[in-house]
Write a protein that holds these residues in place. Structure first.
Motif, PDB file in Angstrom:
ATOM      1  N   ILE A  41       7.394  -2.991  -9.700  1.00  0.00           N
ATOM      2  CA  ILE A  41       8.610  -2.243  -9.377  1.00  0.00           C
ATOM      3  C   ILE A  41       9.798  -3.033  -9.919  1.00  0.00           C
ATOM      4  N   GLN A  42      10.936  -2.365 -10.014  1.00  0.00           N
ATOM      5  CA  GLN A  42      12.176  -3.059 -10.365  1.00  0.00           C
ATOM      6  C   GLN A  42      12.777  -3.593  -9.065  1.00  0.00           C
ATOM      7  N   TYR A  43      12.935  -4.896  -8.992  1.00  0.00           N
ATOM      8  CA  TYR A  43      13.464  -5.525  -7.783  1.00  0.00           C
ATOM      9  C   TYR A  43      14.465  -6.583  -8.203  1.00  0.00           C
ATOM     10  N   TRP A  69       8.591  -6.690   2.416  1.00  0.00           N
ATOM     11  CA  TRP A  69       9.446  -7.608   3.154  1.00  0.00           C
ATOM     12  C   TRP A  69      10.875  -7.088   3.201  1.00  0.00           C
ATOM     13  N   ASP A  70      11.218  -6.242   2.252  1.00  0.00           N
ATOM     14  CA  ASP A  70      12.530  -5.617   2.206  1.00  0.00           C
ATOM     15  C   ASP A  70      12.298  -4.107   2.318  1.00  0.00           C
ATOM     16  N   LYS A  71      12.709  -3.524   3.427  1.00  0.00           N
ATOM     17  CA  LYS A  71      12.427  -2.101   3.693  1.00  0.00           C
ATOM     18  C   LYS A  71      13.062  -1.165   2.663  1.00  0.00           C
ATOM     19  N   THR A  72      14.083  -1.637   1.952  1.00  0.00           N
ATOM     20  CA  THR A  72      14.767  -0.771   0.988  1.00  0.00           C
ATOM     21  C   THR A  72      13.902  -0.457  -0.235  1.00  0.00           C
ATOM     22  N   ILE A  73      12.848  -1.213  -0.452  1.00  0.00           N
ATOM     23  CA  ILE A  73      12.004  -0.973  -1.629  1.00  0.00           C
ATOM     24  C   ILE A  73      10.743  -0.179  -1.292  1.00  0.00           C
ATOM     25  N   LEU A  74      10.662   0.293  -0.066  1.00  0.00           N
ATOM     26  CA  LEU A  74       9.489   1.047   0.374  1.00  0.00           C
ATOM     27  C   LEU A  74       9.208   2.234  -0.552  1.00  0.00           C
ATOM     28  N   GLN A  79       6.294   5.033  -4.926  1.00  0.00           N
ATOM     29  CA  GLN A  79       6.349   5.736  -6.212  1.00  0.00           C
ATOM     30  C   GLN A  79       5.515   5.014  -7.270  1.00  0.00           C
ATOM     31  N   ALA A  80       5.566   3.695  -7.278  1.00  0.00           N
ATOM     32  CA  ALA A  80       4.794   2.918  -8.253  1.00  0.00           C
ATOM     33  C   ALA A  80       3.294   3.131  -8.054  1.00  0.00           C
ATOM     34  N   LEU A  86      -4.484   4.347 -10.185  1.00  0.00           N
ATOM     35  CA  LEU A  86      -5.422   4.068  -9.096  1.00  0.00           C
ATOM     36  C   LEU A  86      -5.924   5.323  -8.383  1.00  0.00           C
ATOM     37  N   SER A  87      -5.286   6.450  -8.625  1.00  0.00           N
ATOM     38  CA  SER A  87      -5.666   7.714  -7.975  1.00  0.00           C
ATOM     39  C   SER A  87      -5.611   7.592  -6.455  1.00  0.00           C
ATOM     40  N   MET A  88      -4.498   7.065  -5.955  1.00  0.00           N
ATOM     41  CA  MET A  88      -4.325   6.901  -4.513  1.00  0.00           C
ATOM     42  C   MET A  88      -3.067   7.624  -4.067  1.00  0.00           C
ATOM     43  N   ASN A  89      -3.102   8.118  -2.823  1.00  0.00           N
ATOM     44  CA  ASN A  89      -1.962   8.807  -2.240  1.00  0.00           C
ATOM     45  C   ASN A  89      -1.400   7.997  -1.081  1.00  0.00           C
ATOM     46  N   PRO A  90      -0.324   7.267  -1.313  1.00  0.00           N
ATOM     47  CA  PRO A  90       0.258   6.487  -0.219  1.00  0.00           C
ATOM     48  C   PRO A  90       1.062   7.374   0.728  1.00  0.00           C
ATOM     49  N   SER A  91       1.098   6.991   1.988  1.00  0.00           N
ATOM     50  CA  SER A  91       1.958   7.684   2.949  1.00  0.00           C
ATOM     51  C   SER A  91       2.772   6.627   3.683  1.00  0.00           C
ATOM     52  N   SER A  92       4.035   6.932   3.876  1.00  0.00           N
ATOM     53  CA  SER A  92       4.954   5.961   4.457  1.00  0.00           C
ATOM     54  C   SER A  92       5.455   6.453   5.803  1.00  0.00           C
ATOM     55  N   ASP A  93       5.630   5.512   6.733  1.00  0.00           N
ATOM     56  CA  ASP A  93       6.212   5.871   8.023  1.00  0.00           C
ATOM     57  C   ASP A  93       7.601   5.247   8.182  1.00  0.00           C
ATOM     58  N   GLY A  94       8.151   4.744   7.091  1.00  0.00           N
ATOM     59  CA  GLY A  94       9.483   4.149   7.132  1.00  0.00           C
ATOM     60  C   GLY A  94       9.470   2.635   7.173  1.00  0.00           C
TER      61      GLY A  94
END
Length: 184
Positions: A41-43, A69-74, A79-80, A86-94
């Motif tokens: 990712i771009q960080y 470690w930094d919630k702003t890059i969640l 997206q990355a 990898l054919s994976m579907n991530p899900s985020s809870d914040g």
């Protein structure tokens, strides 16, 4: 040029190490956090692997939890992963990203095996290039009368034998990886 064996072993050992590192990032039947090593990712203006900006845990056999470690890059991490191969579907809870890892289909396993074979072939080419470079150096020394023709023949034979050994090691690593990938 008596140190050619050490030079050859050092260079070819690096090829094997590189192959091993490449294979760690391939997905197999068992999930590993190493598969995320090549997702960036771009960080802070830098291209950064997600493994360096988050904690990756595998609490269950088919579940990955990524906690940045930094919630702003969640969202960037999510997206990355979606954009990766990898054919994976991530899900985020914040606060964390959860990925339920589906079992590999036989078609996907075959694709991964093809990719593993391609990686192995690239490393075989690297090994052959090392051999060619060393052969050229030795032939140049013979031309400049630094070594005899008999020494040249002996050294070239030694280089070829070492190359054959390392090619066989690459093949063995590939076979092991294929078995790991095809394991259900």
């Amino acid at each position: 040029m008596e140190d050619y064996k050490a030079f050859l072993d050092e260079k070819m050992s690096k090829v094997l190490l590189s192959l091993d590192n490449e294979y760690k990032t391939l997905r197999t039947g068992r999930i590993s956090s190493n598969i995320f090593d090549k997702i960036f990712i771009q960080y802070h203006g830098q291209r950064t692997p997600i493994t360096q900006v988050s904690s990756i845990r595998i609490p269950e056999a088919r579940l990955v939890v990524i906690q940045p470690w930094d919630k702003t890059i969640l969202n960037k991490i999510e997206q990355a992963i979606l954009n990766s191969d990898l054919s994976m579907n991530p899900s985020s809870d914040g606060s964390v990203i959860r990925i339920k890892v589906p079992a590999l289909t036989s078609e996907r396993r075959q694709d991964i095996v093809k990719h593993a074979k391609k990686i192995a072939e690239e490393h075989k080419i690297s090994t052959r290039n090392i051999r060619q470079d060393l052969n050229n150096k030795v032939k140049k020394q013979e031309k400049e009368s630094e070594i005899t023709e008999d020494s040249l023949k002996r050294i070239l034979d030694d280089i070829q034998k070492s190359t054959d050994i390392y090619i066989k090691k690459i093949d063995a690593i590939l076979e092991s990886k294929i078995q790991e990938i095809m394991e259900v």
